[in-house]
Write a protein that holds these residues in place. Structure first.
Motif, PDB file in Angstrom:
ATOM      1  N   ARG A  58      18.783  41.452  16.957  1.00  0.00           N
ATOM      2  CA  ARG A  58      18.252  42.475  16.054  1.00  0.00           C
ATOM      3  C   ARG A  58      16.725  42.458  16.062  1.00  0.00           C
ATOM      4  O   ARG A  58      16.093  43.514  16.075  1.00  0.00           O
ATOM      5  CB  ARG A  58      18.788  42.250  14.631  1.00  0.00           C
ATOM      6  CG  ARG A  58      18.389  43.344  13.657  1.00  0.00           C
ATOM      7  CD  ARG A  58      18.948  43.068  12.270  1.00  0.00           C
ATOM      8  NE  ARG A  58      18.364  43.925  11.269  1.00  0.00           N
ATOM      9  CZ  ARG A  58      18.897  45.054  10.837  1.00  0.00           C
ATOM     10  NH1 ARG A  58      20.046  45.476  11.337  1.00  0.00           N
ATOM     11  NH2 ARG A  58      18.302  45.770   9.909  1.00  0.00           N
ATOM     12  N   GLN A  59      16.131  41.267  16.092  1.00  0.00           N
ATOM     13  CA  GLN A  59      14.672  41.129  16.173  1.00  0.00           C
ATOM     14  C   GLN A  59      14.134  41.797  17.439  1.00  0.00           C
ATOM     15  O   GLN A  59      13.123  42.509  17.399  1.00  0.00           O
ATOM     16  CB  GLN A  59      14.300  39.643  16.241  1.00  0.00           C
ATOM     17  CG  GLN A  59      13.700  39.087  15.000  1.00  0.00           C
ATOM     18  CD  GLN A  59      13.321  37.622  15.179  1.00  0.00           C
ATOM     19  OE1 GLN A  59      13.706  36.960  16.143  1.00  0.00           O
ATOM     20  NE2 GLN A  59      12.574  37.113  14.226  1.00  0.00           N
ATOM     21  N   LEU A  60      14.816  41.566  18.545  1.00  0.00           N
ATOM     22  CA  LEU A  60      14.398  42.144  19.824  1.00  0.00           C
ATOM     23  C   LEU A  60      14.484  43.666  19.788  1.00  0.00           C
ATOM     24  O   LEU A  60      13.570  44.364  20.237  1.00  0.00           O
ATOM     25  CB  LEU A  60      15.278  41.593  20.948  1.00  0.00           C
ATOM     26  CG  LEU A  60      15.039  42.132  22.349  1.00  0.00           C
ATOM     27  CD1 LEU A  60      13.651  41.719  22.846  1.00  0.00           C
ATOM     28  CD2 LEU A  60      16.099  41.635  23.304  1.00  0.00           C
ATOM     29  N   TRP A  61      15.585  44.190  19.242  1.00  0.00           N
ATOM     30  CA  TRP A  61      15.732  45.650  19.145  1.00  0.00           C
ATOM     31  C   TRP A  61      14.606  46.247  18.323  1.00  0.00           C
ATOM     32  O   TRP A  61      14.024  47.264  18.700  1.00  0.00           O
ATOM     33  CB  TRP A  61      17.082  46.020  18.531  1.00  0.00           C
ATOM     34  CG  TRP A  61      18.270  45.579  19.314  1.00  0.00           C
ATOM     35  CD1 TRP A  61      18.340  45.395  20.664  1.00  0.00           C
ATOM     36  CD2 TRP A  61      19.565  45.258  18.809  1.00  0.00           C
ATOM     37  NE1 TRP A  61      19.597  44.965  21.019  1.00  0.00           N
ATOM     38  CE2 TRP A  61      20.373  44.884  19.904  1.00  0.00           C
ATOM     39  CE3 TRP A  61      20.119  45.247  17.537  1.00  0.00           C
ATOM     40  CZ2 TRP A  61      21.700  44.513  19.764  1.00  0.00           C
ATOM     41  CZ3 TRP A  61      21.444  44.874  17.393  1.00  0.00           C
ATOM     42  CH2 TRP A  61      22.226  44.517  18.496  1.00  0.00           C
ATOM     43  N   ALA A  68       7.904  51.376  21.139  1.00  0.00           N
ATOM     44  CA  ALA A  68       8.082  52.757  21.573  1.00  0.00           C
ATOM     45  C   ALA A  68       7.604  53.736  20.508  1.00  0.00           C
ATOM     46  O   ALA A  68       7.016  54.781  20.825  1.00  0.00           O
ATOM     47  CB  ALA A  68       9.553  53.008  21.907  1.00  0.00           C
ATOM     48  N   ALA A  69       7.838  53.423  19.248  1.00  0.00           N
ATOM     49  CA  ALA A  69       7.402  54.305  18.160  1.00  0.00           C
ATOM     50  C   ALA A  69       5.882  54.383  18.121  1.00  0.00           C
ATOM     51  O   ALA A  69       5.306  55.463  17.929  1.00  0.00           O
ATOM     52  CB  ALA A  69       7.942  53.804  16.825  1.00  0.00           C
ATOM     53  N   ALA A  96      16.956  51.053  20.582  1.00  0.00           N
ATOM     54  CA  ALA A  96      16.236  50.174  21.509  1.00  0.00           C
ATOM     55  C   ALA A  96      16.588  50.507  22.951  1.00  0.00           C
ATOM     56  O   ALA A  96      15.719  50.502  23.833  1.00  0.00           O
ATOM     57  CB  ALA A  96      16.561  48.718  21.211  1.00  0.00           C
ATOM     58  N   GLU A  97      17.845  50.822  23.185  1.00  0.00           N
ATOM     59  CA  GLU A  97      18.289  51.207  24.532  1.00  0.00           C
ATOM     60  C   GLU A  97      17.590  52.491  24.966  1.00  0.00           C
ATOM     61  O   GLU A  97      17.141  52.611  26.111  1.00  0.00           O
ATOM     62  CB  GLU A  97      19.816  51.396  24.511  1.00  0.00           C
ATOM     63  CG  GLU A  97      20.450  51.600  25.861  1.00  0.00           C
ATOM     64  CD  GLU A  97      20.389  50.375  26.758  1.00  0.00           C
ATOM     65  OE1 GLU A  97      20.376  50.557  27.983  1.00  0.00           O
ATOM     66  OE2 GLU A  97      20.353  49.255  26.227  1.00  0.00           O
ATOM     67  N   MET A  98      17.492  53.445  24.052  1.00  0.00           N
ATOM     68  CA  MET A  98      16.768  54.691  24.351  1.00  0.00           C
ATOM     69  C   MET A  98      15.292  54.413  24.609  1.00  0.00           C
ATOM     70  O   MET A  98      14.691  55.015  25.511  1.00  0.00           O
ATOM     71  CB  MET A  98      16.891  55.679  23.190  1.00  0.00           C
ATOM     72  CG  MET A  98      18.152  56.489  23.192  1.00  0.00           C
ATOM     73  SD  MET A  98      18.153  57.701  21.870  1.00  0.00           S
ATOM     74  CE  MET A  98      17.111  58.965  22.561  1.00  0.00           C
TER      75      MET A  98
END
Length: 118
Positions: A58-61, A68-69, A96-98
């Motif tokens: 979750r931290q990584l995401w 990205a934001a 995160a994948e996007m």
């Protein structure tokens, strides 16, 4: 009635623990008493590790979404708040994948979030 001795069951229990301790260094893999302590500790750590892995993912995401934001001129919290206002229910894993694989799609989401904040 004859008494049943517990030798076979004890041996089975000892072997089960020693099998779990296979690969440990020194007495930890040879002597039952030491192996039992090591295995108990290892199993406790393994249980805790499974919980920590979820936290770390979750931290990584969140770190990826934030990066990205910010490329799109928003902070993580503003981006997530904008998505909430726009009624876009997407989990952090997919966001995160996007962010990593579909920069254009993420930019579109960022624009929607910006428009809802303004």
């Amino acid at each position: 009635m004859a008494r049943i001795k517990g030798g076979m069951n004890a041996k089975k229990k000892h072997n089960r623990t020693l099998k779990l301790a296979k690969g440990y260094r020194g007495a930890r893999s040879k002597q039952y008493r030491v192996a039992k302590q090591s295995v108990m500790r290892a199993l406790t750590s393994a249980y805790a590790g499974r919980k920590q892995r979820k936290r770390q993912m979750r931290q990584l995401w969140i770190a990826r979404i934030n990066a990205a934001a910010r490329m799109n001129g928003l902070s993580y919290s503003k981006f997530m708040h904008g998505l909430k206002l726009a009624n876009i229910d997407m989990n952090r894993k997919m966001l995160a994948e996007m962010a990593v694989n579909d920069a254009a799609g993420f930019a579109t989401l960022a624009e929607i979030a910006k428009s809802k904040l303004a």
